[in-house]
Design an enzyme around this catalytic site. Structure first.
Site, PDB file in Angstrom:
ATOM      1  N   ILE A 148       1.009  -1.152   0.072  1.00 52.02           N
ATOM      2  CA  ILE A 148       0.173   0.075  -0.023  1.00 52.02           C
ATOM      3  C   ILE A 148       1.131   1.277  -0.182  1.00 52.02           C
ATOM      4  O   ILE A 148       1.782   1.571   1.051  1.00 52.02           O
ATOM      5  CB  ILE A 148      -0.934   0.040   1.232  1.00 52.02           C
ATOM      6  CG1 ILE A 148      -1.694  -1.135   1.396  1.00 52.02           C
ATOM      7  CG2 ILE A 148      -1.900   1.134   1.261  1.00 52.02           C
ATOM      8  CD1 ILE A 148      -2.398  -1.361   2.761  1.00 52.02           C
ATOM      9  N   LYS A 149       0.715   2.012  -0.899  1.00 51.90           N
ATOM     10  CA  LYS A 149       1.577   3.443  -0.968  1.00 51.90           C
ATOM     11  C   LYS A 149       0.706   4.392  -0.204  1.00 51.90           C
ATOM     12  O   LYS A 149       0.059   5.158  -0.894  1.00 51.90           O
ATOM     13  CB  LYS A 149       1.590   3.768  -2.557  1.00 51.90           C
ATOM     14  CG  LYS A 149       2.847   4.905  -2.799  1.00 51.90           C
ATOM     15  CD  LYS A 149       3.331   4.670  -4.105  1.00 51.90           C
ATOM     16  CE  LYS A 149       4.409   5.670  -4.309  1.00 51.90           C
ATOM     17  NZ  LYS A 149       5.579   5.861  -3.601  1.00 51.90           N
ATOM     18  N   SER A 150       0.934   4.307   0.959  1.00 50.53           N
ATOM     19  CA  SER A 150       0.339   5.073   2.100  1.00 50.53           C
ATOM     20  C   SER A 150       0.935   6.111   2.509  1.00 50.53           C
ATOM     21  O   SER A 150       2.200   6.324   2.382  1.00 50.53           O
ATOM     22  CB  SER A 150      -0.315   4.133   3.188  1.00 50.53           C
ATOM     23  OG  SER A 150       0.731   4.172   4.158  1.00 50.53           O
TER      24      SER A 150
END
Ligand code: PXG
Length: 290
Positions: A148-150
């Site tokens: 997840i590119k959070s």
């Protein structure tokens, strides 16, 4: 510079979001870094797909279609008259109250910034860069999955701080079991006996768009490439090592924890991949001004 916030454009000094935005309060959001070369946006659909996957994983409804975001990204570049540049797309849970509960958020905040970004000195691309292996381990895939590119980058920032304190620009990160995953903002590849290896993302790494593109390039160049777990030993003893990322592109590594990799010079295969990458980005991608 004009910045996009929720469908409207603002001059840089007026491009502001609320201090009650949950992206700011809790890192509750996702983002993408995208690159434009020679009047084209490189791998735009792939980045937008990952943005939507990241949003889905954190149960964030972007509220716009993929096509709409693609159009808005292109409009942002056009308004800034760019041929080349770095795009940052940020989507947060929006404005809420001081409580953690996302139910109290009013919707999403979507920001698109088109700017320039240079993360490593040019010299590194020609002579290679030094890195360290960080003592900060990757987040476990069963907590905040690194796929997840959070907006939660603290883990990576700890490792980046360690790198800077060691006098280098990037750090390699291992997972809890000691397998190599990736760097703070780049994916990693090693070359041994003419074959390339990169860690499978299930170990705890971002499915880098540049990583996947480089896997495709290697196949096209008939260089054997495998996604396979390895440890720091395989880096220390590799013939070549390089990193990939939207901002970093393809960058050779010549020293890790004071061990010289290969002959201390960027390797032949790294150079081949890097040259192919540079020539492809100029001709591939969605045309901005058609
Ligand atoms: N791993 C991580 C943890 C990243 O954040 C990459 C790999 C490379 O992925 P792409 O899809 O770009 O090939 C990234 C992306 C910076 C910076 O300032 C770097 C990234 C994102 C934002 C800022 O170095 N890297």
């Amino acid at each position: 510079m004009l910045v996009y916030i929720n469908g409207k454009f603002y001059e840089k000094e007026h491009a502001k979001i609320s201090v009650f935005d949950h992206g700011f309060l809790y890192g509750d959001g996702v983002f993408e870094g995208i690159r434009a070369y020679n009047g084209r946006v490189f791998l735009l659909e792939e980045h937008v797909r990952r943005l939507f996957d990241s949003a889905k994983a954190i149960m964030l409804d972007i509220g716009l279609s993929k096509e709409r975001i693609i159009e808005d990204i292109l409009t942002t570049i056009r308004k800034n008259n760019l041929q080349e540049g770095y795009l940052r797309v940020i989507v947060t849970r929006g404005y809420g109250d001081l409580g953690l509960d996302p139910v109290n958020c009013n919707g999403v905040t979507v920001v698109i910034i088109a700017d320039k970004l240079k993360i490593y000195p040019q010299d590194f691309y020609e002579k290679g860069m030094s890195t360290i292996i960080s003592s900060t381990r990757k987040n476990n895939a069963d907590t905040i999955n690194p796929k997840i590119k959070s907006l939660n980058y603290l883990n990576n920032i700890f490792a980046k701080l360690e790198a800077r304190h060691a006098g280098v620009f990037e750090a390699i990160m291992l997972n809890r079991e000691g397998y190599v995953c990736e760097c703070t903002g780049d994916n990693i590849f090693v070359v041994s006996n003419g074959k390339i290896k990169t860690p499978p993302t299930y170990l705890g790494a971002l499915q880098g768009i540049t990583r996947d593109f480089v896997i495709g390039l290697s196949k096209k160049l008939n260089i054997e490439i495998r996604e396979e777990p390895f440890t720091q030993y395989e880096i220390y003893t590799a013939d070549e090592c390089f990193l990939t990322g939207t901002a970093a592109e393809v960058i050779p590594v010549i020293k890790v924890d004071q061990r010289i990799i290969g002959g201390g010079k960027p390797g032949k295969i790294t150079k081949q991949i890097s040259d192919e990458f540079k020539s492809t980005v100029k001709i591939q991608g969605i045309e901005i001004y058609k």
